[in-house]
Design a protein around this motif. Structure first.
Motif, PDB file in Angstrom:
ATOM      1  N   HIS A 106     -19.638   8.470  42.855  1.00 38.54           N
ATOM      2  CA  HIS A 106     -18.201   8.470  43.088  1.00 38.54           C
ATOM      3  C   HIS A 106     -17.924   8.359  44.589  1.00 38.54           C
ATOM      4  O   HIS A 106     -18.545   9.061  45.400  1.00 38.54           O
ATOM      5  CB  HIS A 106     -17.561   9.743  42.548  1.00 38.54           C
ATOM      6  CG  HIS A 106     -17.582   9.818  41.051  1.00 38.54           C
ATOM      7  ND1 HIS A 106     -17.020  10.874  40.356  1.00 38.54           N
ATOM      8  CD2 HIS A 106     -18.071   8.971  40.112  1.00 38.54           C
ATOM      9  CE1 HIS A 106     -17.174  10.673  39.063  1.00 38.54           C
ATOM     10  NE2 HIS A 106     -17.812   9.532  38.889  1.00 38.54           N
ATOM     11  N   SER A 117     -21.328  12.194  45.592  1.00 32.75           N
ATOM     12  CA  SER A 117     -20.193  11.424  46.080  1.00 32.75           C
ATOM     13  C   SER A 117     -20.369  11.081  47.549  1.00 32.75           C
ATOM     14  O   SER A 117     -21.274  11.588  48.224  1.00 32.75           O
ATOM     15  CB  SER A 117     -18.900  12.225  45.890  1.00 32.75           C
ATOM     16  OG  SER A 117     -18.932  13.401  46.694  1.00 32.75           O
ATOM     17  N   GLN A 144      -7.173  12.334  37.869  1.00 36.08           N
ATOM     18  CA  GLN A 144      -8.206  12.047  38.866  1.00 36.08           C
ATOM     19  C   GLN A 144      -9.208  13.188  38.976  1.00 36.08           C
ATOM     20  O   GLN A 144     -10.408  12.949  39.128  1.00 36.08           O
ATOM     21  CB  GLN A 144      -7.556  11.766  40.212  1.00 36.08           C
ATOM     22  CG  GLN A 144      -6.839  10.427  40.274  1.00 36.08           C
ATOM     23  CD  GLN A 144      -6.059  10.226  41.562  1.00 36.08           C
ATOM     24  OE1 GLN A 144      -5.787  11.185  42.293  1.00 36.08           O
ATOM     25  NE2 GLN A 144      -5.706   8.983  41.848  1.00 36.08           N
ATOM     26  N   HIS A 163     -16.104   3.626  41.644  1.00 37.38           N
ATOM     27  CA  HIS A 163     -17.388   3.988  41.051  1.00 37.38           C
ATOM     28  C   HIS A 163     -18.481   3.076  41.575  1.00 37.38           C
ATOM     29  O   HIS A 163     -18.243   1.900  41.889  1.00 37.38           O
ATOM     30  CB  HIS A 163     -17.293   3.877  39.522  1.00 37.38           C
ATOM     31  CG  HIS A 163     -18.457   4.456  38.783  1.00 37.38           C
ATOM     32  ND1 HIS A 163     -19.641   3.760  38.571  1.00 37.38           N
ATOM     33  CD2 HIS A 163     -18.630   5.677  38.194  1.00 37.38           C
ATOM     34  CE1 HIS A 163     -20.483   4.511  37.889  1.00 37.38           C
ATOM     35  NE2 HIS A 163     -19.896   5.682  37.647  1.00 37.38           N
ATOM     36  N   LEU A 192     -10.299  16.400  46.671  1.00 33.17           N
ATOM     37  CA  LEU A 192      -9.899  15.960  45.344  1.00 33.17           C
ATOM     38  C   LEU A 192      -9.161  17.066  44.600  1.00 33.17           C
ATOM     39  O   LEU A 192      -8.175  16.800  43.901  1.00 33.17           O
ATOM     40  CB  LEU A 192     -11.132  15.524  44.537  1.00 33.17           C
ATOM     41  CG  LEU A 192     -11.707  14.144  44.884  1.00 33.17           C
ATOM     42  CD1 LEU A 192     -13.078  13.960  44.241  1.00 33.17           C
ATOM     43  CD2 LEU A 192     -10.757  13.040  44.452  1.00 33.17           C
ATOM     44  N   ASN A 235      -6.187   4.526  40.886  1.00 33.27           N
ATOM     45  CA  ASN A 235      -7.234   5.192  41.664  1.00 33.27           C
ATOM     46  C   ASN A 235      -6.839   5.401  43.115  1.00 33.27           C
ATOM     47  O   ASN A 235      -7.685   5.763  43.937  1.00 33.27           O
ATOM     48  CB  ASN A 235      -8.532   4.383  41.614  1.00 33.27           C
ATOM     49  CG  ASN A 235      -9.157   4.383  40.228  1.00 33.27           C
ATOM     50  OD1 ASN A 235      -8.644   5.007  39.301  1.00 33.27           O
ATOM     51  ND2 ASN A 235     -10.262   3.671  40.078  1.00 33.27           N
ATOM     52  N   ARG A 258     -11.596  12.896  36.019  1.00 30.29           N
ATOM     53  CA  ARG A 258     -12.528  11.778  36.062  1.00 30.29           C
ATOM     54  C   ARG A 258     -13.451  11.817  37.277  1.00 30.29           C
ATOM     55  O   ARG A 258     -14.649  11.532  37.162  1.00 30.29           O
ATOM     56  CB  ARG A 258     -11.762  10.457  36.069  1.00 30.29           C
ATOM     57  CG  ARG A 258     -12.703   9.258  36.127  1.00 30.29           C
ATOM     58  CD  ARG A 258     -11.984   7.933  36.112  1.00 30.29           C
ATOM     59  NE  ARG A 258     -12.936   6.826  36.224  1.00 30.29           N
ATOM     60  CZ  ARG A 258     -12.595   5.551  36.369  1.00 30.29           C
ATOM     61  NH1 ARG A 258     -11.312   5.214  36.401  1.00 30.29           N
ATOM     62  NH2 ARG A 258     -13.522   4.618  36.483  1.00 30.29           N
ATOM     63  N   TRP A 259     -12.907  12.162  38.442  1.00 35.40           N
ATOM     64  CA  TRP A 259     -13.659  12.005  39.682  1.00 35.40           C
ATOM     65  C   TRP A 259     -14.205  13.305  40.254  1.00 35.40           C
ATOM     66  O   TRP A 259     -15.276  13.313  40.852  1.00 35.40           O
ATOM     67  CB  TRP A 259     -12.776  11.327  40.738  1.00 35.40           C
ATOM     68  CG  TRP A 259     -12.286   9.989  40.318  1.00 35.40           C
ATOM     69  CD1 TRP A 259     -11.051   9.684  39.813  1.00 35.40           C
ATOM     70  CD2 TRP A 259     -13.020   8.757  40.310  1.00 35.40           C
ATOM     71  NE1 TRP A 259     -10.964   8.345  39.516  1.00 35.40           N
ATOM     72  CE2 TRP A 259     -12.157   7.753  39.813  1.00 35.40           C
ATOM     73  CE3 TRP A 259     -14.312   8.410  40.694  1.00 35.40           C
ATOM     74  CZ2 TRP A 259     -12.554   6.425  39.681  1.00 35.40           C
ATOM     75  CZ3 TRP A 259     -14.710   7.086  40.569  1.00 35.40           C
ATOM     76  CH2 TRP A 259     -13.849   6.108  40.067  1.00 35.40           C
ATOM     77  N   LEU A 265     -10.295   5.651  45.134  1.00 37.82           N
ATOM     78  CA  LEU A 265     -11.465   6.138  44.417  1.00 37.82           C
ATOM     79  C   LEU A 265     -12.105   4.980  43.675  1.00 37.82           C
ATOM     80  O   LEU A 265     -11.419   4.170  43.029  1.00 37.82           O
ATOM     81  CB  LEU A 265     -11.053   7.223  43.417  1.00 37.82           C
ATOM     82  CG  LEU A 265     -10.375   8.464  44.022  1.00 37.82           C
ATOM     83  CD1 LEU A 265      -9.618   9.238  42.952  1.00 37.82           C
ATOM     84  CD2 LEU A 265     -11.397   9.349  44.703  1.00 37.82           C
TER      85      LEU A 265
END
Length: 406
Positions: free
Chosen positions: A175, A129, A114, A196, A106, A233, A117-118, A194
């Motif tokens: 995630h 994750s 991204q 959730h 990531l 995403n 957020r991720w 990606l």
């Protein structure tokens, strides 16, 4: 290839050694420190994580901008080996699979939005994750070309249908990174997305029971029946899912090896301590030639593993994919950690087979090493392909200037 480490890296290594010895290893002998699946329980884990953060030993693999220490792969090799002197070590430092590999990919391929957020919630330890790729028959395992899970474009969304299994950490993850087929193009037919945990259209069918202790969240079978993922995403680019996978799995395979070297050394440590004090028929085990041969061989095999890992790390740090170097390290160290546990149990006898030491934990855990992130046979096929392409240059030396040869 100069494997000399800097004083700063050595100081960091020493801090990890002390932390593991004083803070983590004592938990291995406390039944209350284990969860139902043989890993460290959430209470002790969170307390240790806070201590690791306070001492600046957190997420060493990430850049300082993302809360890490900016270690390259060679620096990670030095530190990860020390982290996994304890069976609980890597997760305490937020350097355990699958979060470790997910954070690195990531950071490397995600957009800034991204990452915010991720990535950042994983890096802070707020969430866990999972990486979703492997499928049951007739889907894709080591061969992504067999993948049956599809993501089809519908306006600004992608809609996913398919099934995945042996997805590490899925039950505890928030995630997810999902690989799915997006076209029939043989080269650019996969993409990564990606999503959730709370997004509708998918479910965990079961947590698959395995022979060894498990990572947090286990290894799960998942079903996708209309999961909608916004186009925003999409990770990296449409049709470049294999680029994402290659970026993630090469270093992830190598970090597995770094950690397994730590477990291998711990096996020798436990066996050596016992052999030095255990006597039979008037002689210490450590003085028996047969035991000395076992230790000598393990010492050599561990050092070979360390050199293979460091060579691959050095190659990655200088910009190479290091595919053949990673495959060689993966084969050797995956077999080594199982052998080290087996030999240590043999030397310890019934004590080794009991739960008085972590040897039986390591032994059960080690069998997966020859399967995860590519079975031994797949990596040997990779090496054979490189041999066919490179011929004698398979064993070439890197060439630089001003190197003494006398």
């Amino acid at each position: 290839m100069d494997f000399t480490i800097t004083p700063d890296l050595d100081q960091l290594r020493r801090e990890i050694v002390t932390f593991v010895a004083e803070e983590i290893i004592p938990h291995e002998s406390r039944p209350e420190s284990y969860d139902a699946h043989g890993n460290i329980a959430e209470g002790p884990l969170q307390a240790l994580r806070e201590k690791a953060k306070a001492q600046g030993l957190w997420c060493l693999q990430l850049s300082p901008e993302r809360g890490g220490r900016g270690l390259g792969k060679a620096g990670m090799a030095v530190c990860y080996e020390e982290m996994n002197r304890s069976i609980f070590g890597p997760v305490v430092f937020n350097s355990a699979a699958p979060d470790d590999g997910n954070m690195m990919v990531l950071e490397q391929l995600g957009t800034e939005a991204q990452k915010d957020r991720w990535l950042d919630p994983i890096a802070s330890g707020a969430v866990r994750s999972s990486f979703i790729m492997t499928e049951p028959h007739p889907g894709g395992g080591s061969d992504p070309g067999m993948m049956q899970t599809w993501a089809r474009r519908d306006g600004d969304d992608w809609v996913v249908h398919g099934r995945k299994w042996f997805i590490t950490g899925a039950e505890a993850a928030t995630h997810f990174i999902l690989m799915a087929r997006t076209s029939d193009d043989p080269r650019r037919g996969h993409s990564c997305f990606l999503f959730h945990r709370d997004d509708p259209g998918w479910e965990i069918l079961r947590r698959i029971e395995i022979m060894g202790p498990e990572e947090h969240g286990g290894h799960c079978e998942l079903d996708f029946d209309g999961l909608r993922i916004p186009h925003a995403n999409l990770l990296y680019e449409e049709g470049r899912g294999m680029k994402v996978v290659q970026t993630r799995l090469g270093p992830a395979r190598l970090t597995h090896c770094m950690r397994w070297l730590g477990l291998s050394k711990r096996c020798v440590e436990i066996a050596t301590e016992y052999a030095n004090r255990r006597e039979g028929f008037g002689i210490r085990l450590a003085d028996r030639e047969s035991v000395q041969l076992m230790f000598g061989d393990l010492a050599m095999q561990i050092e070979i593993g360390r050199m293979l890992v460091m060579k691959a790390a050095w190659e990655i740090d200088r910009g190479s994919h290091a595919q053949k170097e990673v495959s060689m390290a993966k084969i050797h160290v995956a077999n080594l950690v199982h052998k080290a546990a087996d030999v240590a149990i043999q030397i310890n006898g019934a004590r080794g087979y009991s739960r008085d030491t972590p040897l039986e934990w390591i032994y059960r855990y080690a069998r997966q090493a020859r399967l995860v992130d590519g079975a031994d046979e797949v990596h040997k096929m990779v090496l054979n392909r490189h041999l066919g392409q490179l011929d004698r240059d398979f064993w070439s030396w890197p060439v630089g200037g001003g190197i003494p040869h006398g």
